[in-house]
Write a protein that holds these residues in place. Sequence first.
Motif, PDB file in Angstrom:
ATOM      1  N   LEU A  54       0.854  -1.185   0.000  1.00  0.00           N
ATOM      2  CA  LEU A  54       0.000   0.000   0.000  1.00  0.00           C
ATOM      3  C   LEU A  54       0.891   1.236   0.000  1.00  0.00           C
ATOM      4  N   LEU A  55       0.726   2.083  -1.021  1.00  0.00           N
ATOM      5  CA  LEU A  55       1.460   3.337  -1.115  1.00  0.00           C
ATOM      6  C   LEU A  55       0.513   4.496  -0.798  1.00  0.00           C
ATOM      7  N   LEU A  56       1.030   5.491  -0.085  1.00  0.00           N
ATOM      8  CA  LEU A  56       0.203   6.588   0.391  1.00  0.00           C
ATOM      9  C   LEU A  56       0.779   7.938   0.020  1.00  0.00           C
ATOM     10  N   ASP A  57      -0.090   8.854  -0.379  1.00  0.00           N
ATOM     11  CA  ASP A  57       0.246  10.264  -0.397  1.00  0.00           C
ATOM     12  C   ASP A  57       0.219  10.724   1.069  1.00  0.00           C
ATOM     13  N   VAL A  58       0.745  11.898   1.340  1.00  0.00           N
ATOM     14  CA  VAL A  58       0.776  12.384   2.725  1.00  0.00           C
ATOM     15  C   VAL A  58      -0.261  13.479   2.959  1.00  0.00           C
ATOM     16  N   ASP A  59      -0.044  14.656   2.385  1.00  0.00           N
ATOM     17  CA  ASP A  59      -0.931  15.796   2.642  1.00  0.00           C
ATOM     18  C   ASP A  59      -2.326  15.533   2.085  1.00  0.00           C
ATOM     19  N   GLY A  60      -3.311  15.566   2.977  1.00  0.00           N
ATOM     20  CA  GLY A  60      -4.682  15.301   2.574  1.00  0.00           C
ATOM     21  C   GLY A  60      -5.073  13.847   2.669  1.00  0.00           C
ATOM     22  N   VAL A  61      -4.114  12.968   2.971  1.00  0.00           N
ATOM     23  CA  VAL A  61      -4.399  11.537   3.126  1.00  0.00           C
ATOM     24  C   VAL A  61      -3.993  11.081   4.527  1.00  0.00           C
ATOM     25  N   LEU A  62      -2.691  11.125   4.805  1.00  0.00           N
ATOM     26  CA  LEU A  62      -2.224  10.845   6.164  1.00  0.00           C
ATOM     27  C   LEU A  62      -2.425  12.042   7.090  1.00  0.00           C
ATOM     28  N   THR A  63      -2.618  13.219   6.501  1.00  0.00           N
ATOM     29  CA  THR A  63      -2.943  14.424   7.272  1.00  0.00           C
ATOM     30  C   THR A  63      -4.232  15.020   6.715  1.00  0.00           C
ATOM     31  N   ASP A  64      -4.733  16.042   7.401  1.00  0.00           N
ATOM     32  CA  ASP A  64      -5.938  16.711   6.898  1.00  0.00           C
ATOM     33  C   ASP A  64      -5.608  17.785   5.877  1.00  0.00           C
ATOM     34  N   GLY A  65      -4.330  17.871   5.488  1.00  0.00           N
ATOM     35  CA  GLY A  65      -3.919  18.845   4.488  1.00  0.00           C
ATOM     36  C   GLY A  65      -3.392  20.141   5.074  1.00  0.00           C
ATOM     37  N   THR A  66      -3.514  20.308   6.391  1.00  0.00           N
ATOM     38  CA  THR A  66      -3.027  21.527   7.039  1.00  0.00           C
ATOM     39  C   THR A  66      -1.509  21.491   7.169  1.00  0.00           C
ATOM     40  N   ILE A  67      -0.857  22.601   6.840  1.00  0.00           N
ATOM     41  CA  ILE A  67       0.584  22.749   7.023  1.00  0.00           C
ATOM     42  C   ILE A  67       0.826  23.944   7.934  1.00  0.00           C
ATOM     43  N   VAL A  68       1.569  23.724   9.003  1.00  0.00           N
ATOM     44  CA  VAL A  68       1.889  24.786   9.957  1.00  0.00           C
ATOM     45  C   VAL A  68       3.383  25.076   9.872  1.00  0.00           C
ATOM     46  N   TYR A  69       3.741  26.340   9.612  1.00  0.00           N
ATOM     47  CA  TYR A  69       5.139  26.726   9.534  1.00  0.00           C
ATOM     48  C   TYR A  69       5.613  27.224  10.891  1.00  0.00           C
ATOM     49  N   GLY A  70       6.713  26.639  11.372  1.00  0.00           N
ATOM     50  CA  GLY A  70       7.327  27.100  12.599  1.00  0.00           C
ATOM     51  C   GLY A  70       8.466  28.043  12.288  1.00  0.00           C
ATOM     52  N   ASN A  71       9.394  28.205  13.237  1.00  0.00           N
ATOM     53  CA  ASN A  71      10.544  29.074  13.022  1.00  0.00           C
ATOM     54  C   ASN A  71      11.459  28.495  11.942  1.00  0.00           C
ATOM     55  N   GLY A  72      12.052  29.364  11.154  1.00  0.00           N
ATOM     56  CA  GLY A  72      12.971  28.917  10.122  1.00  0.00           C
ATOM     57  C   GLY A  72      12.253  28.084   9.072  1.00  0.00           C
ATOM     58  N   GLU A  73      12.802  26.904   8.804  1.00  0.00           N
ATOM     59  CA  GLU A  73      12.228  26.018   7.794  1.00  0.00           C
ATOM     60  C   GLU A  73      11.402  24.897   8.410  1.00  0.00           C
ATOM     61  N   THR A  74      11.093  25.006   9.676  1.00  0.00           N
ATOM     62  CA  THR A  74      10.323  23.971  10.354  1.00  0.00           C
ATOM     63  C   THR A  74       8.905  23.897   9.800  1.00  0.00           C
ATOM     64  N   GLU A  75       8.468  22.700   9.477  1.00  0.00           N
ATOM     65  CA  GLU A  75       7.113  22.461   8.966  1.00  0.00           C
ATOM     66  C   GLU A  75       6.463  21.411   9.847  1.00  0.00           C
ATOM     67  N   LEU A  76       5.317  21.734  10.403  1.00  0.00           N
ATOM     68  CA  LEU A  76       4.630  20.838  11.335  1.00  0.00           C
ATOM     69  C   LEU A  76       3.425  20.188  10.670  1.00  0.00           C
ATOM     70  N   LYS A  77       3.237  18.899  10.946  1.00  0.00           N
ATOM     71  CA  LYS A  77       2.086  18.161  10.430  1.00  0.00           C
ATOM     72  C   LYS A  77       1.482  17.335  11.567  1.00  0.00           C
ATOM     73  N   GLY A  78       0.183  17.112  11.490  1.00  0.00           N
ATOM     74  CA  GLY A  78      -0.497  16.274  12.475  1.00  0.00           C
ATOM     75  C   GLY A  78      -0.914  14.954  11.845  1.00  0.00           C
ATOM     76  N   PHE A  79      -0.632  13.864  12.548  1.00  0.00           N
ATOM     77  CA  PHE A  79      -0.972  12.527  12.054  1.00  0.00           C
ATOM     78  C   PHE A  79      -1.960  11.866  13.002  1.00  0.00           C
ATOM     79  N   ASN A  80      -2.839  11.065  12.426  1.00  0.00           N
ATOM     80  CA  ASN A  80      -3.889  10.402  13.201  1.00  0.00           C
ATOM     81  C   ASN A  80      -3.388   9.067  13.739  1.00  0.00           C
ATOM     82  N   ILE A  81      -3.545   8.839  15.043  1.00  0.00           N
ATOM     83  CA  ILE A  81      -3.052   7.613  15.667  1.00  0.00           C
ATOM     84  C   ILE A  81      -3.801   6.388  15.149  1.00  0.00           C
ATOM     85  N   LYS A  82      -5.060   6.550  14.753  1.00  0.00           N
ATOM     86  CA  LYS A  82      -5.822   5.423  14.209  1.00  0.00           C
ATOM     87  C   LYS A  82      -5.238   4.970  12.870  1.00  0.00           C
TER      88      LYS A  82
END
Length: 214
Positions: A54-82
């Motif tokens: 099984l191959l998966l896309d990430v943004d919008g599949v493993l995540t809800d598509g939200t991208i949060v930018y932190g300091n510098g080049e940091t990019e935060l994503k939320g993943f579902n434990i289920k």
Amino acid sequence: MTDSGSCSIPGGQYPSDCEITEGLRQRAMSRQGQEERGYAWRACLPKAKEIQLLLLDVDGVLTDGTIVYGNGETELKGFNIKDGFGITLLREAGVEVGIITARRSEAVARRAQDLKLAHVYQGVRNKIEAFSEILAAQNLTPQQIAYMGDDWLDLPLLSRVGLAATVADAAVEVREIAHYVTRQAGGRGAVREVCELIIEAKGMRAELFARYLR
């Protein structure tokens, strides 16, 4: 698994651990039989039975598509434990899982490492190239691979695999060509749903469930 007939202890005031476990198993299997999965689920079982990867896309599949930018080049994503547990179960059923995503993120690399994913392709605009590389390296046919994507960039790959899956909130063009559209939105358990589809198609659900009752 010990059957319920051998669990009873004569004269026991309380049920044994074996009886409790068997009762849980029987109720879970009963609910499974009663659950209405729908025509699309049942129609996809033959395709899902053949899947080895099984191959998966990430943004919008493993995540809800939200991208949060932190300091510098940091990019935060939320993943579902289920979704994560669904991937673990699928691997226990003998099906490997990988990622092909157009973006590049340390968060994705860490999540892939946590879940022990077999193939991780980041920063890939042409997903067919990665797909062809995997086919050759693993000696698999397209019919043995499932892919889950949610937007136009995923269309070429979705049209080539044995089982094309997408999320409830995918682009309409993707939902139109997918073999299976989940009831859940991306990042909200949609991947777990597809993992369960493949597990059920392979007849592994009861065996996996029993392992977690021991």
